[in-house]
Each structure stands twice: as structure tokens, then as C-alpha cells.
Design a protein around this motif. Sequence first.
Motif, mmCIF file in Angstrom:
data_model
loop_
_atom_site.group_PDB
_atom_site.id
_atom_site.type_symbol
_atom_site.label_atom_id
_atom_site.label_comp_id
_atom_site.label_asym_id
_atom_site.label_seq_id
_atom_site.Cartn_x
_atom_site.Cartn_y
_atom_site.Cartn_z
ATOM 1 N N ILE A 250 25.398 39.688 24.112
ATOM 2 C CA ILE A 250 24.865 40.659 25.072
ATOM 3 C C ILE A 250 24.092 39.945 26.175
ATOM 4 N N PHE A 251 23.218 39.020 25.797
ATOM 5 C CA PHE A 251 22.432 38.299 26.794
ATOM 6 C C PHE A 251 23.286 37.272 27.534
ATOM 7 N N THR A 252 24.313 36.746 26.885
ATOM 8 C CA THR A 252 25.215 35.828 27.562
ATOM 9 C C THR A 252 25.948 36.525 28.705
ATOM 10 N N ALA A 254 25.016 39.427 30.098
ATOM 11 C CA ALA A 254 24.087 40.051 31.035
ATOM 12 C C ALA A 254 23.367 39.025 31.910
ATOM 13 N N VAL A 255 23.069 37.856 31.349
ATOM 14 C CA VAL A 255 22.295 36.861 32.095
ATOM 15 C C VAL A 255 23.064 35.535 32.193
ATOM 16 N N SER A 256 23.028 34.759 31.107
ATOM 17 C CA SER A 256 23.706 33.461 31.094
ATOM 18 C C SER A 256 23.814 32.973 29.650
ATOM 19 N N PRO A 257 24.699 32.002 29.372
ATOM 20 C CA PRO A 257 24.805 31.467 28.011
ATOM 21 C C PRO A 257 23.498 30.876 27.490
ATOM 22 N N VAL A 258 22.734 30.254 28.379
ATOM 23 C CA VAL A 258 21.448 29.680 27.956
ATOM 24 C C VAL A 258 20.510 30.784 27.476
ATOM 25 N N MET A 259 20.441 31.884 28.215
ATOM 26 C CA MET A 259 19.589 32.998 27.800
ATOM 27 C C MET A 259 20.116 33.646 26.518
ATOM 28 N N GLY A 260 21.421 33.556 26.303
ATOM 29 C CA GLY A 260 21.972 34.062 25.045
ATOM 30 C C GLY A 260 21.432 33.285 23.852
ATOM 31 N N GLU A 261 21.359 31.951 23.993
ATOM 32 C CA GLU A 261 20.822 31.121 22.914
ATOM 33 C C GLU A 261 19.327 31.385 22.726
#
Length: 288
Positions: A250-252, A254-261
Amino acid sequence: MDLVFVIIVEMLYAVASLVLISAGLAIVFGMMKIINLAHGEFMMLGGYVTITAVSLGANVFVAMLIIAPLVVGLIGLVVERLVIRHLYGRLVDTMLATWGLSLFFIGLATTIFGNTTTGISTPISGFTVGDYQVNGYNFFIILIAIVLLGLMYAVLKGTRLGLIARGAMQLPEMAAALGYSPERIYMATFFCGSALSGLAGAILAPLVGLVPTSGGAYIAKAFITVIAGGPSLITGLMASSGLFGLINQIFTFAVSPVMGEVALLVAAVVLLRLLPQGVTGRFFRGRM
């Protein structure tokens, strides 16, 4: 609709990846209470075994599904006989020993394969869905995760060997009184956990560039998933993998893969603060 399909596939892939990454540790830590800090290095070895076997002419699927788990499982068997069996019940000593093993495996892999990035191409090609490109290999990973969970449940719940293994982990004295050797059961269980780690590293190898320190990218996720899952082995693994995989994707998107982690790690901290015993310590009690 095309975007929805792609998002669903990526979410399922993220969940399946966490299941694969964590399954071996769930066996070793969840059942044996061994804090194996070399879990990531067992995965790394699985990747290198796959690449080596393919370079020697083996079929890539045979290398991933048979050769790598078997070789890494045998390495785990040697480790258990030489190191781990002397440390049962000594958590701190086990942590130090497995941390030393992780450094040893990194050094050994660096000596043999060098410190350069290597890898193999994905054996399943992608395809187009509308304006989006979907990696066909993701479906293979999802399938393997489903089959793996099914096999783990079938063995632990529906076979005599699974019953004996679970009983020996809880009451080794009783198992010994009934004529079963806890030492052999521990040895077989560590072999299975190591083999599952090698399988995960082998299956994920076509997706990442492999270096001797690649294991460090997996160890945190594996421990977070297993600990957050709680005492129920399979149900906890499914629950925590599903939750963290969905949050990550969801965060990947919506924002970026880094924020997903980052979101995954924050979710793990919040979950363990609210549920110190993990998901199945509060919910799904009594489940496998």
C-alpha cells in the motif's frame, strides 16, 4: 481494472515473499526456540547453490526446488551436529554462535564467489496487462508459498512425524520416555528449517542481484514476521505475512518502495507494542 489487477498481484507477491523468507526461521525459532542469526546467510547460500547448479547445466527449476534446499539442508545438518546441539536452552550463546556462523558464511562465499554481484534471469517471462507490465515469475512465487504452507500444515498436523516433532519440542522428556530420540528430532527439524531457508533464497535469487552479504536484507523481515505472528506456527506466519505484505505494498504504491519498507517496520513496532505475544497470542489461539 488493469491497475486493480496489478495491485492485487503485487500484494499477493509481497505476502508470498514474506512467507518464503520466514518459513525456515518459523521452524527453527518457532518450534526449537533457536535464535538463528545466520538465517539470512542460509538463504544466501541457497541462491549461490542455484546459480552454480544452473551454470553447470542443471535445469533452473530443479536447481531451485531440489538441489538448493537439499544442499543447504545438509549444511544446516552439519551446523547442528557441530555447533547448535551443544547450545540448546542457551539463547544468548546460540545468538553469538549463529552470528559467528553468519560471518563465516559471508567470508566463505566472498572467498569462493567474490564480492561482485551475480544472478540468473527469471525463468518465467512477464506479460502486459493494459498499460502495465506484470512479472510472470510473481505468480510462481505465490504458488510456491501456497503449496509450502499447505505442506507444512499437512506434515505437522496430519502425520505421525509432525506430531512427534511438535511433542518433542514441548516435552522432550516425555518423547524420550516413549522411545523417541529428542536429539534426532532436533537434528531433523533443524535440517528442515535450513532446507526451507535454502529454498527461499533459491526462489528469490532470479529477482535480486546476489552478493555474499545479501542475507542481511532478509533477516530483519524474517524475525519481524515470525515474532509478530506469535506462538501459532502456520496461522501466525500467514497472519503476519498478510498484514505486513499488504502494508508494504500500500505504501509502496502510494509513496515509494522505500516508504513501503519503513511502513512495514513501523507497523511491526506498533503491533508488538499492542500485542506483545504476537497476533496469535491474542487471536486464533489453539490454531496450528
